[in-house]
Design a protein around this motif. Structure first.
Motif, PDB file in Angstrom:
ATOM      1  N   HIS A 103       2.126  -0.253  -2.800  1.00 22.76           N
ATOM      2  CA  HIS A 103       3.106   0.473  -3.096  1.00 22.76           C
ATOM      3  C   HIS A 103       2.194  -0.558  -4.687  1.00 22.76           C
ATOM      4  CE1 HIS A 103       5.774   2.952  -0.747  1.00 22.76           C
ATOM      5  NE2 HIS A 103       5.811   1.678   0.024  1.00 22.76           N
ATOM      6  N   CYS A 125       5.766   5.491  -9.151  1.00 28.46           N
ATOM      7  CA  CYS A 125       4.408   3.911  -7.551  1.00 28.46           C
ATOM      8  C   CYS A 125       3.018   4.825  -8.306  1.00 28.46           C
ATOM      9  CB  CYS A 125       4.702   4.474  -6.257  1.00 28.46           C
ATOM     10  SG  CYS A 125       3.403   3.655  -4.800  1.00 28.46           S
ATOM     11  N   GLU A 171       0.258   3.408  -6.629  1.00 27.40           N
ATOM     12  CA  GLU A 171      -0.541   2.932  -5.232  1.00 27.40           C
ATOM     13  C   GLU A 171      -0.716   4.215  -4.565  1.00 27.40           C
ATOM     14  OE1 GLU A 171      -3.462   0.724  -5.144  1.00 27.40           O
ATOM     15  OE2 GLU A 171      -3.360   2.172  -3.596  1.00 27.40           O
ATOM     16  N   CYS A 192       0.481   5.838  -1.148  1.00 22.16           N
ATOM     17  CA  CYS A 192       1.155   4.908  -0.449  1.00 22.16           C
ATOM     18  C   CYS A 192       1.769   6.229   0.499  1.00 22.16           C
ATOM     19  CB  CYS A 192       2.135   4.535  -1.443  1.00 22.16           C
ATOM     20  SG  CYS A 192       3.287   5.637  -1.639  1.00 22.16           S
ATOM     21  N   HIS A 237       4.161  10.070  -1.936  1.00 20.07           N
ATOM     22  CA  HIS A 237       3.744   9.133  -3.073  1.00 20.07           C
ATOM     23  C   HIS A 237       4.126  10.070  -3.982  1.00 20.07           C
ATOM     24  CE1 HIS A 237       1.601   6.643  -5.734  1.00 20.07           C
ATOM     25  NE2 HIS A 237       0.541   7.876  -6.207  1.00 20.07           N
ATOM     26  N   MET A 271       7.824   9.632  -5.514  1.00 25.23           N
ATOM     27  CA  MET A 271       8.265   8.092  -5.992  1.00 25.23           C
ATOM     28  C   MET A 271       8.524   7.111  -6.759  1.00 25.23           C
ATOM     29  SD  MET A 271       7.111   4.784  -3.504  1.00 25.23           S
ATOM     30  CE  MET A 271       8.093   3.140  -3.969  1.00 25.23           C
TER      31      MET A 271
HETATM   32 CU    CU Z   1       5.009   3.843  -3.284  1.00 27.40          CU
END
Ligand code: CU
Length: 279
Positions: free
Chosen positions: A180, A215, A217, A219, A223, A226
């Motif tokens: 992440h 977040c 990245e 993931c 995602h 997040m």
């Molecule tokens: Cu993430």
């Protein structure tokens, strides 16, 4: 600034920093943006002007030109000077982005005098050592924050991190499952959260408020959900929040332990009953 200018700034500029490292990143971005804008307007302006001035006309013959040493040397050196300048300014700013600044308050929330910035190859402890060290753990799809214990009080939190104003917050960033990336733009740069590895970053919020991030990245399928936010409050408010959370967590733990004992006892009683021969 006028509303129109503000909207434009919101579109092309990153969040204005409320932490010294985020402010350094903002200033670097602004400097490079302005230099790039000057080059862009210069090049495109000349291009448009030449297109109009030298466009094909009846009876006009284009001059055939081969090379111009002075011009070519000129723009080569010009570009080199710009690059060297950007590199120099970046390296001047880097320590302030990477190394934690001294905290404005100590662990008891008392103000301390400002200290000088410093440089290092790895993230050192902030000057005088005052800091709040929080472990940030990325999990599909939530951020978990583990606070340092105070006596017998332990606190963890999800999604929203609460921190005191003016405190240098050291983040130890890791992950449980996949990679992440922690990023609250107003509080500094991105930092990867990698399973089995701890990355360090920091911030020191200079303004009360709630700063959002998410977040950075990809993931997994959730995602986009997040999210993360940091709520900056005066120290007393932070301490009150910490005590309340510690109390809630302790109550929940005690209750879970009580239920566990109850179930265990119940199970033992049932076993004893089934062992007794039926008559
Ligand atoms: Cu993430």
């Amino acid at each position: 600034m006028s509303p129109a200018l503000n909207t434009l700034a919101g579109l092309i500029l990153p969040d204005r920093g409320v932490s010294p490292n985020a402010e350094d990143i903002f200033q670097l971005y602004l400097l490079i943006l302005i230099m790039a804008a000057v080059v862009f307007v210069g090049v495109e302006g000349l291009l448009i002007w030449f297109t109009l001035k030298f466009k094909a006309r009846r009876g006009r013959v284009a001059a055939q030109i081969h090379g111009n040493t002075r011009l070519e040397v000129g723009w080569t050196i010009g570009a080199a000077v710009i690059l060297v300048f950007i590199t120099a300014v970046t390296f001047i700013k880097l320590p302030g982005i990477k190394d934690p600044a001294a905290s404005d308050i100590d662990a008891q929330g008392n103000p301390v005098a400002a200290a000088a910035m410093f440089a290092s190859t790895d993230q050192p402890a902030p000057p005088r050592g005052d800091s709040l060290n929080i472990t940030v753990d990325g999990q599909q799809y939530v951020w978990r924050y583990q606070y340092p214990r105070q006596g017998d009080k332990t606190v963890f939190a999800y999604e929203e991190m609460v921190v005191p104003l003016g405190m240098t917050v050291i983040l130890r960033i890791t992950a449980d499952d996949v990679i992440h990336s922690w990023w609250i733009p107003a509080l500094g740069g991105k930092m990867d959260a990698v399973p089995g590895y701890v990355n360090k970053t920091w911030f020191k919020a200079t303004k009360v408020g709630t700063y959002k991030g998410q977040c950075a990245e990809l993931c997994g399928r959730n995602h986009a959900n997040m999210t993360a936010q940091v709520r900056v409050v005066p120290f007393d408010e932070y301490q009150a929040w910490f005590d309340r959370e510690a109390e809630d967590i302790k109550t929940a733990r005690d209750e879970a332990a009580r239920r566990r004992d109850e179930l265990l006892k119940q199970q033992q009683e049932e076993e004893q009953q089934s062992e007794q021969p039926s008559e």
